[in-house]
Design a protein around this motif. Structure first.
Motif, short mmCIF file in Angstrom:
data_model
loop_
_atom_site.label_atom_id
_atom_site.label_comp_id
_atom_site.label_asym_id
_atom_site.label_seq_id
_atom_site.Cartn_x
_atom_site.Cartn_y
_atom_site.Cartn_z
N ASN A 9 -0.76 -3.96 -17.78
CA ASN A 9 -1.57 -4.75 -16.95
C ASN A 9 -1.01 -4.92 -15.70
OD1 ASN A 9 -3.64 -5.65 -19.21
ND2 ASN A 9 -1.97 -6.47 -19.95
N PRO A 10 -0.88 -3.80 -14.86
CA PRO A 10 -0.54 -4.06 -13.48
C PRO A 10 -1.11 -4.79 -12.52
CG PRO A 10 -1.42 -1.87 -13.64
CD PRO A 10 -1.59 -2.44 -15.27
N ILE A 40 2.59 -1.88 -9.45
CA ILE A 40 1.35 -1.10 -9.09
C ILE A 40 1.51 0.23 -10.21
CG2 ILE A 40 1.12 -1.81 -6.95
CD1 ILE A 40 2.18 0.60 -5.95
N ALA A 41 0.05 0.53 -10.52
CA ALA A 41 0.05 1.96 -11.10
C ALA A 41 -0.50 3.04 -10.05
CB ALA A 41 -0.96 1.85 -12.23
N ILE A 42 0.16 4.15 -9.99
CA ILE A 42 -0.09 5.08 -9.09
C ILE A 42 -0.91 6.16 -9.68
CG2 ILE A 42 0.41 6.61 -7.18
CD1 ILE A 42 2.86 4.74 -7.01
N ARG A 66 6.18 4.91 -12.04
CA ARG A 66 4.79 4.20 -11.85
C ARG A 66 3.53 5.39 -11.63
NH1 ARG A 66 5.90 0.37 -7.15
NH2 ARG A 66 7.01 2.28 -6.33
N ILE A 67 4.11 6.72 -11.13
CA ILE A 67 3.23 7.65 -10.73
C ILE A 67 2.74 8.59 -11.98
CG2 ILE A 67 2.94 9.99 -9.55
CD1 ILE A 67 4.93 8.77 -7.60
N HIS A 68 1.76 8.81 -12.24
CA HIS A 68 1.04 9.55 -13.31
C HIS A 68 0.01 10.46 -12.68
CE1 HIS A 68 1.24 7.08 -17.27
NE2 HIS A 68 2.21 6.80 -16.58
N ILE A 69 0.16 11.65 -13.15
CA ILE A 69 -0.72 12.82 -12.71
C ILE A 69 -1.88 13.16 -13.46
CG2 ILE A 69 -0.33 15.32 -11.87
CD1 ILE A 69 2.45 14.72 -11.34
N VAL A 70 -2.88 13.38 -13.13
CA VAL A 70 -4.08 14.11 -13.70
C VAL A 70 -4.45 15.22 -12.94
CG1 VAL A 70 -6.68 13.59 -14.27
CG2 VAL A 70 -5.00 11.75 -14.28
N ASP A 71 -4.39 16.42 -13.63
CA ASP A 71 -4.60 17.54 -13.14
C ASP A 71 -5.69 18.46 -13.65
OD1 ASP A 71 -3.87 19.94 -11.92
OD2 ASP A 71 -2.68 20.90 -13.50
N LEU A 112 -1.23 -3.29 0.22
CA LEU A 112 -1.50 -3.77 -1.32
C LEU A 112 -1.24 -5.36 -1.47
CD1 LEU A 112 -0.80 -0.57 -3.50
CD2 LEU A 112 -2.92 -1.21 -2.39
N GLU A 113 0.00 -5.54 -1.20
CA GLU A 113 0.36 -7.03 -1.28
C GLU A 113 -0.50 -7.89 -0.74
OE1 GLU A 113 4.34 -9.83 -1.11
OE2 GLU A 113 4.33 -8.15 -0.11
N LYS A 114 -0.97 -7.84 0.43
CA LYS A 114 -2.11 -8.44 1.41
C LYS A 114 -3.55 -8.39 0.73
CE LYS A 114 0.71 -8.35 5.88
NZ LYS A 114 0.60 -8.04 7.24
N LEU A 115 -3.78 -7.48 0.49
CA LEU A 115 -5.02 -7.39 -0.05
C LEU A 115 -5.05 -8.10 -1.48
CD1 LEU A 115 -5.52 -3.63 0.55
CD2 LEU A 115 -7.27 -5.57 1.28
N TYR A 116 -3.99 -7.80 -2.24
CA TYR A 116 -3.98 -8.65 -3.59
C TYR A 116 -4.07 -10.02 -3.30
CZ TYR A 116 -1.88 -10.39 -8.07
OH TYR A 116 -1.64 -11.25 -9.13
N ASN A 117 -3.06 -10.61 -2.37
CA ASN A 117 -3.21 -12.04 -2.11
C ASN A 117 -4.35 -12.68 -1.74
OD1 ASN A 117 -0.35 -11.84 -2.81
ND2 ASN A 117 0.46 -12.03 -1.03
N LYS A 118 -4.94 -11.85 -0.85
CA LYS A 118 -6.41 -12.44 -0.14
C LYS A 118 -7.22 -12.34 -1.39
CE LYS A 118 -9.42 -13.48 2.95
NZ LYS A 118 -9.20 -14.79 3.48
#
Length: 356
Positions: A9-10, A40-42, A66-71, A112-118
């Motif tokens: 649950n990121p 975060i999940a990337i 944290r990085i996952h690749i979908v090919d 992302l931090e500012k968007l999350y906080n807002k």
């Protein structure tokens, strides 16, 4: 960063479609992995790249868990974003918020931090921010009045719904401007394993309008935290020079049908007509000359569906008149400009006298 793992649950999941952007990808990924918000999940979706983009993704994934690749095979931006959402669902990753970035752009390190906080503070379904333009040819960064949040005429701390931003509802498209509540997206926007239309050039138009209308709480972060690269060879600039410009009609039909289904077309008819006149006009002049007559024919057939009640405002009448003049003169821009002035003044006199 190797020790940072994707938790079930990121706080935020960021989805990045990737297609043949080896020249720009590292700059984008550096701006994401170094975000001040670490939880975060990337999700990087390689959309059938034929350059070294996939190798770059694998290199970064080795150093950041944290990085996952979908090919996947190439299917366009809409399909790639949908694949990223489906990956979250299938792997039981449930972020609080979800965000979409393009792989040739980059983010402010605090974005992302500012968007999350807002979003947390406002309990919003969607949080909208501004952006900065990066003109690659001149290596120049400039602000964009068109993409500033003050266009919505809402005070900085306000939360609203669509009814308070009707005049700005049908514009300023771009997935990267909006920060979504994941719960809102899955419960209200995700249908038949799709949020973004697939195989469509203008995939941002319909989801933008649909999401703003369905959102109960829209917040605004009055900061430009995204750097949008304007370059030759991008999907948008290259496709706009092809017959794919005709995809704009598919987007318009999708919006119209959505408004009809929600019984909102009559309430929003003035805003809708302004929207389609501006959209058709803009893409008409982007359309290659060899297809312009065909584009004009399709545009006129679409506009002919609407009765006079849709052109009740003088502002809409003028836009429609100008558009129809251009559609009837598909090649001579100089002549169009002269005739525009003449017919506008003539009809202004008619309207002022109440003559139809």
């Amino acid at each position: 960063m190797k020790g940072l793992k994707i938790m079930p649950n990121p706080k935020v999941s960021i989805i990045i479609p990737v297609y043949n952007v080896e020249k720009y990808l590292k700059e984008c990924l550096d701006s994401v992995v170094n975000q001040t918000l670490k939880d975060i999940a990337i999700i990087c979706v390689n959309d059938g790249s034929t350059d070294s983009s996939l190798e770059i993704l694998k290199e970064y994934a080795k150093n950041d868990s944290r990085i996952h690749i979908v090919d996947k095979i190439n299917g366009g931006l809409g399909a790639a974003r949908n694949s990223g959402i489906k990956y979250l669902i299938d792997n039981n990753i449930n972020p609080k918020y979800i965000y979409f970035a393009d792989s040739d752009d980059w983010l402010d390190i605090q974005a992302l931090e500012k968007l999350y906080n807002k979003s947390q503070e406002s309990n919003s379904d969607i949080c909208i921010m501004s952006l900065l333009l990066y003109i690659e040819k001149d290596k120049r960064i400039e602000s964009s009045d068109y993409f500033k949040t003050d266009c919505y005429k809402i005070r900085k701390n306000d939360v609203c719904n669509y009814s308070e931003i009707k005049n700005a509802l049908f514009g300023r498209f771009g997935a990267f401007l909006k920060f979504y509540s994941y719960e809102f997206l899955i419960n209200s926007l995700w249908e038949n394993e799709e949020f973004y239309p697939q195989n469509l050039l203008f995939e941002d138009v319909y989801p933008h309008i649909k999401s703003l209308i369905l959102a109960k709480r829209i917040a605004f972060l009055d900061e430009a935290l995204y750097y949008y690269r304007i370059r030759e060879g991008s999907i948008m600039t290259s496709s706009a020079k092809s017959k794919r410009t005709f995809d704009i009609f598919k987007s318009i039909y999708m919006v119209e049908n959505f408004l009809k289904n929600k019984q909102l077309l009559n309430e929003l008819k003035d805003n809708f007509m302004e929207f389609i006149c501006e959209l058709i006009q803009g893409h008409y002049f982007c359309c290659p000359l060899e297809y312009r007559h065909e584009f004009a024919k399709e545009a006129k057939a679409y506009l002919a569906k609407f009765d006079d009640s849709f052109y009740s405002l003088n502002k809409i009448k003028k836009q429609h008149l100008k558009l129809m003049l251009n559609l009837n003169n598909p090649y001579d821009k100089r002549l169009i400009k002269i005739k525009n002035k003449i017919i506008y003044r003539f009809n202004r006199l008619k309207w002022s006298l109440g003559v139809k």
